[in-house]
Design a protein around this motif. Structure first.
Motif, mmCIF file in Angstrom:
data_model
loop_
_atom_site.group_PDB
_atom_site.id
_atom_site.type_symbol
_atom_site.label_atom_id
_atom_site.label_comp_id
_atom_site.label_asym_id
_atom_site.label_seq_id
_atom_site.Cartn_x
_atom_site.Cartn_y
_atom_site.Cartn_z
ATOM 1 N N ILE A 148 -24.697 29.250 78.627
ATOM 2 C CA ILE A 148 -25.966 29.508 77.785
ATOM 3 C C ILE A 148 -25.559 29.647 76.257
ATOM 4 N N SER A 149 -26.173 28.982 75.486
ATOM 5 C CA SER A 149 -26.161 28.641 74.094
ATOM 6 C C SER A 149 -26.964 29.466 73.133
ATOM 7 N N VAL A 150 -26.568 29.934 71.920
ATOM 8 C CA VAL A 150 -27.637 30.289 70.924
ATOM 9 C C VAL A 150 -27.388 29.184 69.843
ATOM 10 N N VAL A 151 -26.368 29.135 68.916
ATOM 11 C CA VAL A 151 -26.116 28.235 68.105
ATOM 12 C C VAL A 151 -24.983 27.390 68.555
ATOM 13 N N ARG A 152 -24.178 27.907 69.501
ATOM 14 C CA ARG A 152 -23.066 27.088 70.103
ATOM 15 C C ARG A 152 -23.130 27.801 71.498
ATOM 16 N N ASP A 153 -22.243 27.319 72.444
ATOM 17 C CA ASP A 153 -22.127 27.910 73.655
ATOM 18 C C ASP A 153 -21.251 29.301 73.451
ATOM 19 N N VAL A 154 -22.188 30.165 74.111
ATOM 20 C CA VAL A 154 -21.399 31.832 74.351
ATOM 21 C C VAL A 154 -20.485 31.798 75.648
ATOM 22 N N PRO A 155 -19.202 31.939 75.469
ATOM 23 C CA PRO A 155 -18.119 32.038 76.472
ATOM 24 C C PRO A 155 -18.621 33.027 77.617
ATOM 25 N N VAL A 293 -36.152 29.414 70.331
ATOM 26 C CA VAL A 293 -37.283 30.778 70.159
ATOM 27 C C VAL A 293 -37.660 30.735 68.663
ATOM 28 N N LEU A 294 -36.626 30.453 67.733
ATOM 29 C CA LEU A 294 -37.210 30.585 66.214
ATOM 30 C C LEU A 294 -37.506 29.078 65.906
ATOM 31 N N VAL A 353 -39.103 27.190 61.382
ATOM 32 C CA VAL A 353 -38.068 26.002 61.604
ATOM 33 C C VAL A 353 -36.976 26.293 60.560
ATOM 34 N N ALA A 354 -37.477 26.855 59.269
ATOM 35 C CA ALA A 354 -36.355 27.072 58.152
ATOM 36 C C ALA A 354 -35.389 28.159 58.600
ATOM 37 N N ALA A 355 -36.254 29.407 59.098
ATOM 38 C CA ALA A 355 -35.241 30.491 59.800
ATOM 39 C C ALA A 355 -34.427 30.009 60.856
ATOM 40 N N GLY A 356 -34.666 29.043 61.601
ATOM 41 C CA GLY A 356 -33.903 28.578 62.696
ATOM 42 C C GLY A 356 -32.834 27.884 62.169
#
Length: 367
Positions: A148-155, A293-294, A353-356
């Motif tokens: 599962i990822s946010v900005v990149r994969d979370v190990p 989500v952002l 979008v700017a926040a994301g």
């Protein structure tokens, strides 16, 4: 870079200059919009406006992508095929819904559960292909990831932690949660002239930046500075994600010329479900799923307003929070002009979008 520019330019030109032809065709086929009697009274003048315009920009996006690669000489990749497949598959579900509405002249096309079932089938096919061993590249990457990822994969957010069979099932469920949520979110926002198409331009353009940045900072890039190599992105073909995102944005800009108030054509569920599918695919394949989500914050708000209204209505036996849901209709009934609502919601979409994108970039510089 040439592929990106050509793809965006061709798809924009295609939708800008061919949409009037499609409008005449759809009128001849009697594909006119049906308007609910319980909606805002100002919308009744829109009855009969050609719908299913999503066909135009989905076709324009695909052609723009192919022409971009033809001109640049760069081969197409599986990640873009998956984005196109998700967009086209969700668009097909929407087309069936739109077709039944126009044929039966009522606001209900496919039943709610039938529509969700179709979305789940498309999402599941996408999920299987995204992590299939057949599609590993020379760097060992499949298009999708079981993390599962946010900005990149979370190990530590590993869907395969309980073994391959369970993990694979969890991955399919996870992909369907994103795909169904995103497609229905854009669908709910599609209620005013140009609202969904304009806000989608902002949301999908985020993935042009994300894909291009990931390409420049990719782990397999020979030009990446050794001093920052520990920050690199392990993403499959990120530049091609930027190219297909640019093609979709270009197609939407050309379509918006005819879709803005007063709209001469509507995208219908064909377009809104297709756009939601494209957003979901771009988020999953760029490994930025939770960042959606952002980036899709506006869709979260308007969908949330519908859920909140229904829950409150049932709990209070008939009372309402909003004059009407989704939220944009509430402001219409309060007296705001349709154009005012649309532009202000565009601004909200742009801020999300700017926040994301800001969170994406801040993660890089603070890592």
């Amino acid at each position: 870079m040439i592929a990106l520019l050509v793809a965006a330019g061709f798809s924009l030109s295609f939708t800008l200059f061919t949409t009037p032809l499609f409008i005449r065709l759809f009128k001849r086929l009697d594909w006119g919009q049906f308007i609910r009697d319980d909606g805002p009274q100002t919308h009744h003048t829109k009855r009969g406006t050609p719908t299913m315009g999503g066909i135009i920009f989905i076709l324009g996006s695909i052609l723009g992508y192919l022409v971009g690669h033809l001109v640049s000489g760069i081969p197409w990749t599986m990640v873009a095929v998956l984005v196109i497949g998700m967009m086209g598959g969700m668009g097909l579900i929407g087309f069936l819904d739109d077709f039944l509405k126009t044929r039966n002249q009522r606001s209900l096309g496919l039943g709610g559960w039938s529509k969700v079932l179709g979305q789940v089938i498309i999402g599941s096919i996408f999920a299987v292909l995204a992590v299939h061993e057949v599609f590993r590249d020379e760097n060992g990457n499949t298009p999708g990831s079981h993390l599962i990822s946010v900005v990149r994969d979370v190990p530590w957010l590993n869907l395969f932690a309980f073994g391959a069979p369970i993990g694979f099932a969890l991955f399919i469920i996870w992909v369907n949660v994103i795909a169904v949520s995103a497609s229905n979110g854009v669908n709910v926002a599609d209620g005013l002239d140009g609202l969904a198409s304009g806000s989608a331009i902002f949301a999908i353009s985020a993935y042009i930046f994300i894909g291009f940045w990931q390409f420049n900072q990719a782990c397999f890039s020979d030009s990446l500075d050794e001093a920052v190599k520990y920050k690199c992105y392990d993403v499959r073909d990120p530049l091609d994600l930027a190219v297909i995102a640019a093609a979709i944005c270009g197609a939407l800009i050309g379509f918006l010329w005819w879709n803005t108030s007063p709209a001469q054509i509507f995208m219908g569920d064909t377009g809104s479900l297709g756009l939601g599918g494209a957003l979901a695919a771009l988020a999953i394949l760029s490994r930025t799923e939770l960042l959606l989500v952002l980036i899709g914050g506006l869709y979260l708000i308007v969908t949330g307003s519908v859920i909140l209204q229904r829950v409150y209505f049932k709990l209070t036996h008939g009372k309402r929070i909003f004059l009407m849901s989704p939220l944009h209709h509430h402001f219409e009934l309060k007296g705001w002009a349709e154009v005012t609502v649309v532009v202000r919601f565009w601004l909200i979409a742009a801020l999300f979008v700017a926040a994301g994108v800001g969170v994406f970039y801040l993660e890089w510089i603070s890592r």
